[in-house]
Design an enzyme around this catalytic site. Structure first.
Site, PDB file in Angstrom:
ATOM      1  CG  HIS A 123      -4.779  -4.014   1.686  1.00 54.05           C
ATOM      2  ND1 HIS A 123      -3.422  -4.321   1.711  1.00 54.05           N
ATOM      3  CD2 HIS A 123      -5.458  -4.958   2.268  1.00 54.05           C
ATOM      4  CE1 HIS A 123      -3.150  -5.268   2.485  1.00 54.05           C
ATOM      5  NE2 HIS A 123      -4.498  -5.743   2.668  1.00 54.05           N
ATOM      6  CG  ASN A 164       3.830 -16.839  -5.249  1.00 45.49           C
ATOM      7  OD1 ASN A 164       3.763 -17.837  -6.035  1.00 45.49           O
ATOM      8  ND2 ASN A 164       4.990 -15.715  -5.177  1.00 45.49           N
ATOM      9  CG  HIS A 184       2.436  -9.460  -5.003  1.00 46.84           C
ATOM     10  ND1 HIS A 184       1.990  -9.489  -3.845  1.00 46.84           N
ATOM     11  CD2 HIS A 184       3.509 -10.201  -5.084  1.00 46.84           C
ATOM     12  CE1 HIS A 184       2.671 -10.563  -3.158  1.00 46.84           C
ATOM     13  NE2 HIS A 184       3.449 -11.116  -3.918  1.00 46.84           N
ATOM     14  CB  CYS A 201      -0.714   0.023   1.299  1.00 45.81           C
ATOM     15  SG  CYS A 201      -2.308  -0.942   1.120  1.00 45.81           S
ATOM     16  CG  HIS A 206       5.911 -12.308  -8.644  1.00 45.53           C
ATOM     17  ND1 HIS A 206       6.865 -12.009  -7.867  1.00 45.53           N
ATOM     18  CD2 HIS A 206       4.930 -12.835  -7.682  1.00 45.53           C
ATOM     19  CE1 HIS A 206       6.866 -12.181  -6.568  1.00 45.53           C
ATOM     20  NE2 HIS A 206       5.609 -12.638  -6.174  1.00 45.53           N
ATOM     21  CG  HIS A 257      -1.212  -4.849  -1.456  1.00 47.92           C
ATOM     22  ND1 HIS A 257      -1.683  -3.763  -0.866  1.00 47.92           N
ATOM     23  CD2 HIS A 257      -1.209  -4.931  -2.742  1.00 47.92           C
ATOM     24  CE1 HIS A 257      -2.074  -2.940  -2.053  1.00 47.92           C
ATOM     25  NE2 HIS A 257      -1.705  -3.642  -2.966  1.00 47.92           N
ATOM     26  CG  ASP A 263      10.650  -8.744  -6.238  1.00 44.41           C
ATOM     27  OD1 ASP A 263       9.833  -9.406  -6.060  1.00 44.41           O
ATOM     28  OD2 ASP A 263      11.668  -8.856  -5.497  1.00 44.41           O
TER      29      ASP A 263
HETATM   30  P1  AMP Z   1       5.511 -13.065  -2.670  1.00 44.15           P
HETATM   31  O1  AMP Z   1       6.282 -14.256  -2.292  1.00 44.15           O
HETATM   32  O2  AMP Z   1       4.489 -13.496  -4.107  1.00 44.15           O
HETATM   33  O3  AMP Z   1       4.405 -12.716  -1.701  1.00 44.15           O
HETATM   34  O4  AMP Z   1       6.229 -12.081  -3.125  1.00 44.15           O
HETATM   35  C1  AMP Z   1       6.686 -10.953  -2.429  1.00 44.15           C
HETATM   36  C2  AMP Z   1       7.833 -10.179  -3.119  1.00 44.15           C
HETATM   37  O5  AMP Z   1       8.016  -8.897  -2.966  1.00 44.15           O
HETATM   38  C3  AMP Z   1       9.239 -10.765  -3.139  1.00 44.15           C
HETATM   39  O6  AMP Z   1       9.690 -11.228  -4.377  1.00 44.15           O
HETATM   40  C4  AMP Z   1       9.990  -9.856  -2.490  1.00 44.15           C
HETATM   41  O7  AMP Z   1      11.158  -9.636  -3.012  1.00 44.15           O
HETATM   42  C5  AMP Z   1       9.319  -8.458  -2.760  1.00 44.15           C
HETATM   43  N1  AMP Z   1       9.371  -7.459  -1.989  1.00 44.15           N
HETATM   44  C6  AMP Z   1       9.129  -7.316  -0.562  1.00 44.15           C
HETATM   45  N2  AMP Z   1       9.445  -6.153  -0.030  1.00 44.15           N
HETATM   46  C7  AMP Z   1       9.500  -5.236  -1.202  1.00 44.15           C
HETATM   47  C8  AMP Z   1       9.993  -3.964  -1.518  1.00 44.15           C
HETATM   48  N3  AMP Z   1       9.994  -3.165  -0.235  1.00 44.15           N
HETATM   49  N4  AMP Z   1      10.339  -3.512  -2.628  1.00 44.15           N
HETATM   50  C9  AMP Z   1      10.281  -4.159  -3.640  1.00 44.15           C
HETATM   51  N5  AMP Z   1       9.928  -5.564  -3.528  1.00 44.15           N
HETATM   52  C10 AMP Z   1       9.561  -6.128  -2.398  1.00 44.15           C
HETATM   53 ZN    ZN Z   2      -1.991  -3.364   1.005  1.00 38.66          ZN
END
Ligand code: AMP
Ligand code: ZN
Length: 113
Positions: free
Chosen positions: A46, A86, A99, A7, A101, A97, A30
């Site tokens: 969110h 995921n 997302h 967020c 990839h 949150h 990422d």
């Molecule tokens: P997931 O495992 O699908 O929840 O992916 C979360 C992703 O968020 C991972 O690939 C992390 O490397 C990435 N991540 C976590 N914190 C940050 C951040 N502050 N900025 C950019 N990527 C992030």
């Molecule tokens: Zn959020």
């Protein structure tokens, strides 16, 4: 949500390397890339996971899906890319949150581990 890192990124409260944004979504690099190109697309609102989506999110999800090819063009993923969402514990979702990839610039292994 006030303590949600995505967020905060989506709304510009904490810095990130943004590659695209519009009124509904933010796309940023990422922090721990798993490919030469690895970005995350998040909705500005969110939504904690795929599991929380409702019919009311239909136009948002449609927008996200249709923007992927546009992001791929921006990132010059001319040879293809992988899209991953995921969800939950077994899906290894670490940030609660929603997302998407988007990964590219290397050959992806299938099936994933
Ligand atoms: P997931 O495992 O699908 O929840 O992916 C979360 C992703 O968020 C991972 O690939 C992390 O490397 C990435 N991540 C976590 N914190 C940050 C951040 N502050 N900025 C950019 N990527 C992030
Ligand atoms: Zn959020």
């Amino acid at each position: 949500m006030s303590d949600c890192i995505f967020c905060k990124i989506a709304n510009g409260e904490i810095p990130s390397e943004i590659v695209y944004q519009d009124e509904l979504i933010t796309v940023f690099k990422d922090a721990s890339p798993m490919a030469p190109v690895h970005v995350l697309m998040v909705p500005k609102v969110h939504i904690s996971s795929m599991d929380e989506l409702t019919e009311e999110d239909s136009s948002l999800i449609s927008h996200m899906m249709l923007k992927i090819k546009h992001i791929a063009k921006i990132l010059e993923l001319d040879n293809g890319y992988r899209v991953v969402i995921n969800c939950g514990e077994d899906g290894q979702q670490t940030v609660k949150h929603l997302h998407i990839h988007i990964l590219g610039k290397r050959k992806m292994i299938w099936p994933p581990g």
